[in-house]
Design a protein around this motif. Sequence first.
Motif, PDB file in Angstrom:
ATOM      1  N   VAL A  83      49.428  68.402 -64.871  1.00 49.32           N
ATOM      2  CA  VAL A  83      48.342  68.793 -65.763  1.00 49.32           C
ATOM      3  C   VAL A  83      48.739  70.082 -66.470  1.00 49.32           C
ATOM      4  N   ASP A  84      48.679  70.049 -67.793  1.00 45.34           N
ATOM      5  CA  ASP A  84      48.940  71.238 -68.603  1.00 45.34           C
ATOM      6  C   ASP A  84      47.658  71.610 -69.328  1.00 45.34           C
ATOM      7  N   VAL A  85      47.323  72.902 -69.290  1.00 42.91           N
ATOM      8  CA  VAL A  85      46.091  73.376 -69.896  1.00 42.91           C
ATOM      9  C   VAL A  85      46.438  74.418 -70.957  1.00 42.91           C
ATOM     10  N   ALA A  86      46.040  74.139 -72.183  1.00 43.68           N
ATOM     11  CA  ALA A  86      46.184  75.086 -73.295  1.00 43.68           C
ATOM     12  C   ALA A  86      44.835  75.084 -74.016  1.00 43.68           C
ATOM     13  N   ASP A  87      44.836  74.772 -75.315  1.00 42.68           N
ATOM     14  CA  ASP A  87      43.557  74.633 -76.026  1.00 42.68           C
ATOM     15  C   ASP A  87      42.843  73.363 -75.600  1.00 42.68           C
ATOM     16  N   GLN A  88      43.627  72.401 -75.124  1.00 42.12           N
ATOM     17  CA  GLN A  88      43.069  71.197 -74.515  1.00 42.12           C
ATOM     18  C   GLN A  88      43.977  70.809 -73.354  1.00 42.12           C
ATOM     19  N   VAL A  89      43.574  69.814 -72.599  1.00 42.86           N
ATOM     20  CA  VAL A  89      44.293  69.405 -71.398  1.00 42.86           C
ATOM     21  C   VAL A  89      45.205  68.227 -71.718  1.00 42.86           C
ATOM     22  N   SER A  90      46.401  68.244 -71.132  1.00 41.98           N
ATOM     23  CA  SER A  90      47.325  67.104 -71.187  1.00 41.98           C
ATOM     24  C   SER A  90      47.668  66.710 -69.763  1.00 41.98           C
ATOM     25  N   ILE A  91      47.731  65.416 -69.544  1.00 41.83           N
ATOM     26  CA  ILE A  91      48.107  64.897 -68.233  1.00 41.83           C
ATOM     27  C   ILE A  91      49.357  64.054 -68.409  1.00 41.83           C
ATOM     28  N   ASP A  92      50.416  64.443 -67.701  1.00 43.68           N
ATOM     29  CA  ASP A  92      51.717  63.789 -67.834  1.00 43.68           C
ATOM     30  C   ASP A  92      52.124  63.691 -69.305  1.00 43.68           C
ATOM     31  N   GLY A  93      51.848  64.753 -70.061  1.00 43.57           N
ATOM     32  CA  GLY A  93      52.255  64.835 -71.458  1.00 43.57           C
ATOM     33  C   GLY A  93      51.321  64.156 -72.448  1.00 43.57           C
ATOM     34  N   ARG A  94      50.283  63.488 -71.970  1.00 46.77           N
ATOM     35  CA  ARG A  94      49.329  62.811 -72.867  1.00 46.77           C
ATOM     36  C   ARG A  94      48.040  63.618 -72.957  1.00 46.77           C
ATOM     37  N   PRO A  95      47.560  63.897 -74.180  1.00 43.54           N
ATOM     38  CA  PRO A  95      46.315  64.654 -74.322  1.00 43.54           C
ATOM     39  C   PRO A  95      45.137  63.910 -73.688  1.00 43.54           C
ATOM     40  N   LEU A  96      44.287  64.665 -73.012  1.00 45.75           N
ATOM     41  CA  LEU A  96      43.066  64.120 -72.417  1.00 45.75           C
ATOM     42  C   LEU A  96      41.958  64.257 -73.462  1.00 45.75           C
ATOM     43  N   PRO A  97      41.373  63.151 -73.919  1.00 49.46           N
ATOM     44  CA  PRO A  97      40.316  63.238 -74.939  1.00 49.46           C
ATOM     45  C   PRO A  97      39.148  64.121 -74.489  1.00 49.46           C
ATOM     46  N   ASP A  98      38.545  64.790 -75.448  1.00 50.01           N
ATOM     47  CA  ASP A  98      37.365  65.633 -75.205  1.00 50.01           C
ATOM     48  C   ASP A  98      37.610  66.670 -74.116  1.00 50.01           C
TER      49      ASP A  98
END
Length: 177
Positions: free
Chosen positions: A101-116
């Motif tokens: 899980v990467d957290v910046a302005d939005q969250v990505s999980i395994d490199g894919r953005p998590l909607p909303d």
Amino acid sequence: MSIRHLPLLILAAGAGLVAAVASAGWCAGLRINMTPSYPCGLWRIETLDRTAAVGDLVFICPPGTAEFERALERGYLRRGLCAGGLSPLIKTVAAIGGQQVDVADQVSIDGRPLPDSGVRHTDAAGRPLAPFAGGVIPAGGLYLHSDFAGSYDSRYFGPIPSSGVLGLARPVLTFGP
């Protein structure tokens, strides 16, 4: 019995009936949600006879930690019967143990953005919110999410133990967004 006591008797019987219905509902796994993270109304806890998976909408008890006590003080959570006197959360499992899980302005999980999954740096009262730093979810951990922009979820408290899962969350009679 005199006519003066009849209203008290009716009131006592009504209160007893309400208590009996509430107890029966509680035993049947029914819960009332009044938070905006998911539609308000009546929900049911459905038995989960497997490990929680990505995409599951679950009732989960948060751990009794200082982070969740602070959330209670700020009004993000309510009192309930979970550890630390907290109420269970209704959240969607967005990631499980071993996922990045990467957290910046939005969250990505395994490199894919998590909607909303936009990350806020202050709450509705203007108090600072510290986002989760990100990383690999530990074995037995769940990263939880809600599409509601103001949701208090793993964007801020990080992964929590899957041992707190009470079951799947199923709406019975709900209203709102």
